[in-house]
Each structure stands twice: as structure tokens, then as C-alpha cells.
Design an enzyme around this catalytic site. Structure first.
Site, PDB file in Angstrom:
ATOM      1  N   TYR A 173       2.873   3.823  -9.585  1.00 26.13           N
ATOM      2  CA  TYR A 173       2.070   3.008  -8.674  1.00 26.13           C
ATOM      3  C   TYR A 173       1.153   3.918  -7.881  1.00 26.13           C
ATOM      4  O   TYR A 173       0.788   4.985  -8.334  1.00 26.13           O
ATOM      5  CB  TYR A 173       2.961   2.119  -7.789  1.00 26.13           C
ATOM      6  N   ARG A 226     -10.966  -6.305  -6.046  1.00 30.32           N
ATOM      7  CA  ARG A 226     -10.811  -5.328  -4.961  1.00 30.32           C
ATOM      8  C   ARG A 226      -9.549  -4.515  -5.216  1.00 30.32           C
ATOM      9  O   ARG A 226      -8.537  -4.675  -4.545  1.00 30.32           O
ATOM     10  CB  ARG A 226     -10.726  -6.054  -3.607  1.00 30.32           C
ATOM     11  N   LYS A 244       3.193  -3.445 -10.157  1.00 34.60           N
ATOM     12  CA  LYS A 244       3.966  -4.184  -9.153  1.00 34.60           C
ATOM     13  C   LYS A 244       5.244  -4.762  -9.757  1.00 34.60           C
ATOM     14  O   LYS A 244       6.316  -4.717  -9.142  1.00 34.60           O
ATOM     15  CB  LYS A 244       3.124  -5.323  -8.577  1.00 34.60           C
ATOM     16  N   GLU A 316      -2.676 -10.456  -5.799  1.00 36.14           N
ATOM     17  CA  GLU A 316      -2.913  -9.024  -5.604  1.00 36.14           C
ATOM     18  C   GLU A 316      -4.394  -8.686  -5.723  1.00 36.14           C
ATOM     19  O   GLU A 316      -5.055  -9.051  -6.701  1.00 36.14           O
ATOM     20  CB  GLU A 316      -2.150  -8.202  -6.654  1.00 36.14           C
ATOM     21  N   ASP A 317      -4.903  -7.957  -4.751  1.00 39.10           N
ATOM     22  CA  ASP A 317      -6.221  -7.318  -4.809  1.00 39.10           C
ATOM     23  C   ASP A 317      -7.364  -8.283  -5.104  1.00 39.10           C
ATOM     24  O   ASP A 317      -8.270  -7.996  -5.885  1.00 39.10           O
ATOM     25  CB  ASP A 317      -6.203  -6.162  -5.830  1.00 39.10           C
ATOM     26  N   ASP A 339       0.462 -10.074  -1.201  1.00 42.88           N
ATOM     27  CA  ASP A 339       1.032  -8.794  -0.791  1.00 42.88           C
ATOM     28  C   ASP A 339       0.071  -8.002   0.091  1.00 42.88           C
ATOM     29  O   ASP A 339       0.503  -7.289   0.993  1.00 42.88           O
ATOM     30  CB  ASP A 339       1.413  -7.973  -2.024  1.00 42.88           C
ATOM     31  N   ASP A 340      -1.230  -8.131  -0.142  1.00 45.43           N
ATOM     32  CA  ASP A 340      -2.202  -7.385   0.664  1.00 45.43           C
ATOM     33  C   ASP A 340      -2.240  -7.888   2.103  1.00 45.43           C
ATOM     34  O   ASP A 340      -2.432  -7.110   3.030  1.00 45.43           O
ATOM     35  CB  ASP A 340      -3.596  -7.494   0.033  1.00 45.43           C
ATOM     36  N   ASN A 481      -5.327   3.029   0.717  1.00 45.33           N
ATOM     37  CA  ASN A 481      -4.992   3.634  -0.577  1.00 45.33           C
ATOM     38  C   ASN A 481      -6.228   3.709  -1.454  1.00 45.33           C
ATOM     39  O   ASN A 481      -7.160   2.931  -1.276  1.00 45.33           O
ATOM     40  CB  ASN A 481      -3.926   2.779  -1.286  1.00 45.33           C
TER      41      ASN A 481
END
Length: 625
Positions: A173, A226, A244, A316-317, A339-340, A481
């Protein structure tokens, strides 16, 4: 018809049927084989091209299914067997054990001669693989080796990851997964997960049914717009759901077969990818508006229809406006989690709760300044405000006033309300406009500085020194990150604050020796939260996610930090105990689910921690009959 009957029997009876077929095939003339093949292919004949030297097809072996002799435009049947044995077993990552097959298993499953004679334990295989991995100097090469292992031997992959989590987590990850996504087109080998593009619009339910596993409990989905702090990577963002879900299994104990990675491909605005001949996605600009919304809505409806009410869908993202919109739209009808927004918020809140042991006081006694007002920043801010409201019984509107945010245009203040996006408006307080972060630090005098901007090197020496001048122990969280996008490094934070900062980051940093004292930087990694959080939802049969469940996860994680950890300046526990930590988080989350009346698994287990541990997947090899 002898051959046809044998082939039907083959699908039912595995390798024994294969032997029957082979014996009967040898006794059947070439002519009758071709006649049988005609019937199986609707009357279309396989070309009768015989190898004169062998009397067979294609180099001495009779081409029973016409695969070698069929022309490009002819169809062939992809025959398989239902019981994995022999060569097929060695190509099945779910059951393959390498040289760990016992003598008895080698006899029972027709493996004699297909493996070297040595029999190795799983532990010895693990030792060998770790030695091999440590020979790679480039992290991406380690990532590729781990992905190859996952495709070859699933249980050994997870055994390695669980037993060596601190060493391998940065490999599978962040930060390495970011580079893997950037180069996904070049390193792509085998599909991992489902790719749903605009081409599948109107038939997404059919696409979901193509996935071989039926009992799906968790779906991680991205549209690749993203990816971490790297921007729009389009279809190549698949590395994020795959990574993930590997952690869901390794850290949270979910079965690999219960996890489904999904990438929604609506195009990309990344010109470099659009011009890349190896790009694996749709080569056009991103679909937006109604076209985008309709595709996502069809996906969400199909998931619920195919997998039921209790499947967890983790976003996610997604870019900010889509992330908030999707969470808002589906949180009342689906079991959804971003999660973000929520995972990041929960792990940061856990670190803040734990840090109170080092800086004293309550959360409400502190002032928070964020650099970054996107989905991560506002999500963290909201959860902090909720926790303060819970602790002090003060209205949420009041606790929000302790939190300030800086975006690309400066401090978010009331005079900017007219031009702010809706998710930023709750954080617009009365204050004169401030453009620069350093000036905002001097004006607001925060005790906690949190970076979620996705822009590296923004916590400059002047900013950190200003924080140190205002606080005896400034709390600095550089969360962006991958490592290259971190607002500052651990060494910079400790050095510029003269060893007084309490520091944590989103990506891992090595311990820092400052004036003879070793500081171990914490990592505010979402991997602390989402595996245990998801496990808690699943073992309780939750049907919706509630903010109080996130608070429960944060409190459970903070409780796992020991005095030994605090003595090293750590506000998060080490990852070596992550499965135990995940079990405690799962138990706390499940308890809240039952308390809120949102659980469907009844009756409630007496000991939720033990129950969570008992539900965890084990990567230890199974014995085959």
C-alpha cells in the site's frame, strides 16, 4: 456420443473423469472425434488437418477441442474441470501450496512429477520469500513480486503480509501503491477485480454476475480521479481497491473470496494517459453530470440487487465533490463508507485522543488549524467537532468554532461564504482574511496543526518554529500521501521544533535521532481503522453506517496505545499487533451497531472481541483429502 458423455461427466467428476475421457479418446477414431466436435459446436466442423507423422493434430497430440487447429474466426470451448487436481491445482492460487503439498496429497491429487521431490513447510516458504523480497532495492519491484505471489499462492501471500506487516505494508500500500498506479498500464499482467466502464452502461448487473465469487461482503470502488495525492490516474487506479482489500484480509481478517475490487472507468482528463499507447482504460475525457450520475446509480442499485442489503461499499479516491455527493446520496439507502472522509477522520481522531496523555487537557481545550479543506480535512474536522460535542455536551455549532481551515485561497472566513463550496461553509468563522499559512498560525495560535492538502513541503521551517514558539509540545500531523506529498518529514518536524513536537504522518518515516534521543514517528494510516471497522459492521450485520460508529472506532484505537508507546513519542500503537487492534475496533464498532438498533445478526455475542477474532481468516495452509 461416447466422448460427449465423458465430457459432461468431466464437469461433474474432476480429474477421474479426465482419465476416463483420455482412455476413451485414445480408443476413438479421429473421424468420430471430429463428428463429436461438429455436434458440440453446432455443426461447425473443425478443419481436418492431420499431422502425417503422428496421426494426430498439432505436434502429435490429438486436438480434441479444436483449439490448435481452429481458425481465428472460429469459436472454441474453454473446458475446465470442477475439482482442482494435477496441473490445474498448481495453477489455482486459492489452493496452491507450492512445495508444501504432502506425500499423501501428491498421490491423491495427481501431483507426482509435477513438483520437485522436496516437501517444505509454509514457514520455510515464508522465510525463502522474505529473503527474495529483501534482495530488491526498488520498492516497485517488491510490489510486483508480492502481486505475483498473490496471483500464484494466496495463502502464502497473506501469511507473509500478516507476519511481516510493518515491513510489507509500505510495499503493498502507500507509498509504493501510488507509483504502481502511475505505471499500472506497464506492469499490468492479470485482471484483479471488476472494471466497469461506460461501455457496460445498462448491463452492470450482468457484469457483477461475471465475478466468480457470490458471497461478497465488502466492495472497494474508485473512479480513479484523485488517487492519493497523484491526481487523475483513470482506470489505473485499480491498484487502490486491490491494495485496500488485501489489507481488509491481512489486517481485518475478511476472507479474500468475500472481497471485490471495482474500478468505474468514465474516462480520464490526464493527457499523458490519453496519449499513452499502453493505457488500459477508455481513452476519452471524463464523463460528468447526468451521464456520470446515472452510471454510478446503476452500479449502486445492481450491487444491492446482486449482493443484498448488508454488503459494505467503500468509496476510495473520488474527487471532492463526487465523494461528498455519493456519501450523502447513498448513506440512507446503502451500507456505505468513504475511507478518505470517514476513515481518515477516525484514525486522526484516535491519534488526537491518545495524544491528550502527552499534552494533557481535553479535546475542547485545544485549537485546531488545518491546511487543506477537501474531503479529508473537512471529514476530520467534523469528527473532531462531534467528539468534542459528545464530551462537553456543547452544540456542534459551538465546537466547530475551535477548528479553522486554510485552503488554496487562505483562511476560510465568513467574508468568503458566497464563494465557498457547501462542505466548507460550516468552517467559515468570523475573522479578517488571512492568505498565508504562517500568518494563519500566528493569528489563530493553534495547538494542533493538521496537513491534508496533498501538497508537499508546505509545513516550512518558519511554520514549525511558529508552532513551537506557541506550544510546549506542538502537535503536528502531516497526513498527505505518498511520502513525496507529505507537508513535512519527521526529521524536519523534530529538528525545527528542537525535539518538542508530537508528530505523525500519513506515510511511514524512519525513527529520528535528535540530540541523542530517538523519536519514533507515528503513522496516521487508515489501515488502523478500516479493516477493523469493516469487520465490526459485518459481524454485527449492520445495515447502515452512523457517525457514532466512527467515534467508537477512534476510541478503541486510542485505547490500544501503551505507556511504552507514549514514552517514544508515539500516538499510535505499532502495526505488529494490528490483528488484535482490529478485533478490539471491530468489537467496539459492533457494540455501537447493536446499541443503535442497526444490527441484523442476532442475538448479540456475549464476548464481541473473542467473536471478532474467531471470524478472522487464517492464511495457514489447509490439508486436502
Amino acid at each position: 456420443m461416447i466422448l460427449l458423455k465423458a465430457q459432461n461427466f468431466l464437469k461433474r467428476s474432476g480429474v477421474w473423469a479426465l482419465q476416463v475421457l483420455e482412455r476413451r479418446r485414445r480408443r476413438t477414431s479421429t473421424t468420430s472425434i471430429i463428428q463429436e466436435e461438429k455436434m458440440m459446436n453446432g455443426g461447425d466442423s473443425v478443419p481436418e488437418i492431420l499431422d502425417s507423422k503422428s496421426g494426430g493434430y498439432g505436434g502429435g497430440v490429438e486436438d480434441v477441442y479444436g483449439e490448435d487447429t481452429a481458425t481465428v474466426d472460429q469459436l472454441v470451448t474453454p473446458w475446465t474441470v470442477s475439482v482442482a487436481s494435477g496441473y490445474t491445482l498448481l495453477r489455482d492460487p486459492h489452493h496452491h501450496k507450492g512445495l508444501a503439498f504432502t506425500e499423501k496429497e501428491r498421490d491423491a491429487h495427481y501431483l507426482r512429477g509435477l513438483l520437485p521431490p522436496a516437501v517444505l513447510t509454509q514457514e520455510l516458504q515464508e522465510k525463502k520469500m522474505m529473503q527474495n523480497l529483501r534482495q530488491y532495492d526498488v520498492p516497485l519491484h517488491k510490489y510486483m513480486a508480492m502481486m505475483d505471489l498473490q496471483e500464484r499462492n494466496e495463502r502464502l501471500f497473506y501469511k507473509l503480509l500478516i507476519d511481516n506487516v510493518e515491513e510489507l505494508l509500505p510495499v503493498v500500500y502507500t507509498p509504493t501503491v501510488g507509483e504502481a498506479c502511475q505505471k499500472y498500464g506497464s506492469i499490468f499482467r492479470r485482471p484483479q477485480g471488476l472494471y466497469i466502464s461506460l461501455k457496460e452502461k445498462g448491463k452492470i448487473l450482468e457484469v457483477l454476475k461475471n465475478w466468480p465469487q457470490r458471497s461478497i461482503q465488502v466492495i472497494v470502488v474508485t473512479d480513479g480521479e484523485r488517487i492519493l495525492g497523484l491526481g487523475d490516474l483513470g482506470c489505473q487506479g485499480m491498484g487502490i481497491p486491490v491494495g485496500k482489500l488485501s489489507l481488509y484480509t491481512a489486517l481485518g481478517g475478511l476472507r479474500p473470496s468475500a472481497c471485490l475490487p471495482v474500478t468505474i472507468d468514465v474516462g480520464t482528463n490526464n493527457e499523458k494517459l490519453l496519449n499513452d499507447e499502453f493505457y488500459i482504460g477508455i481513452k476519452h475525457k471524463r464523463a460528468t453530470g447526468q451521464e456520470y450520475a446515472e452510471l454510478l446509480d446503476e452500479f449502486m442499485t445492481a450491487v444491492k440487487q446482486n449482493y443484498g442489503e448488508k454488503v459494505l461499499i467503500q468509496f476510495e479516491d473520488f474527487v471532492n465533490h463526487n465523494a461528498f455527493e455519493l456519501l450523502s446520496r447513498y448513506s440512507s439507502s446503502h451500507l456505505v463508507f468513504n475511507d478518505d472522509i470517514q476513515g481518515t477522520a477516525s484514525v486522526v481522531l484516535a491519534g488526537l485522543i491518545a495524544s491528550l496523555k502527552l499534552v494533557s487537557g481535553r479535546l475542547a481545550d485545544h485549537t485546531f488549524l488545518f491546511l487543506g479543506a477537501g474531503e479529508a480535512g473537512t471529514g476530520i474536522a467534523e469528527l473532531i467537532a462531534l467528539e468534542m460535542s459528545k464530551q462537553t455536551k456543547a452544540p456542534l455549532e459551538e465546537t466547530r468554532k475551535k477548528i479553522w481551515l486554510v485552503d488554496s485561497k487562505g483562511l476560510i472566513v465568513k467574508s468568503r461564504l458566497g464563494s465557498l463550496q457547501h462542505f466548507k461553509k460550516p468552517w467559515a468563522h468570523e475573522h479578517e482574511p488571512v492568505k498565508e499559512l504562517l500568518d494563519a498560525v500566528k493569528a489563530i495560535k493553534p495547538t494542533v496543526l493538521i496537513g491534508s492538502s496533498g501538497v508537499g513541503k508546505t509545513f516550512t521551517k518558519e511554520v514549525v518554529e511558529a508552532m513551537a514558539s506557541l506550544n510546549e509540545k506542538p502537535l503536528i500531523l502531516a497526513l498527505s500521501n505518498p511520502t513525496s506529498q507529505s507537508e513535512c518529514t519527521a526529521e524536519e518536524a523534530y529538528t525545527w521544533s528542537k525535539g518538542r513536537a508530537i508528530f505523525a504522518s500519513g506515510s511511514p518515516f524512519e525513527p529520528v535521532n535528535y540530540e541523542g534521543k530517538v523519536f519514533v514517528p507515528g503513522q496516521a494510516n487508515n489501515a488502523y481503522i478500516f479493516p477493523g471497522f469493516g469487520l465490526g459492521l459485518i459481524i454485527s450485520g449492520a445495515i447502515r453506517v452512523h457517525d457514532n460508529m466512527l467515534l467508537a472506532a477512534s476510541e478503541a484505537l486510542a485505547a490500544q496505545v501503551t505507556q511504552e508507546n507514549f514514552d517514544k513519542g508515539m500516538i499510535y500503537p505499532p502495526f505488529t499487533n494490528i490483528r488484535k487492534i482490529s478485533a478490539h475496533i471491530a468489537a467496539n464498532v459492533a457494540a455501537k451497531v447493536y446499541e443503535l438498533g442497526l444490527a441484523s445478526h442476532l442475538p448479540r455475542p456475549k464476548d464481541l472481541v473473542k467473536y471478532a477474532e474467531s471470524c478472522m481468516y487464517s492464511p495457514v495452509y489447509r490439508s486436502y483429502r
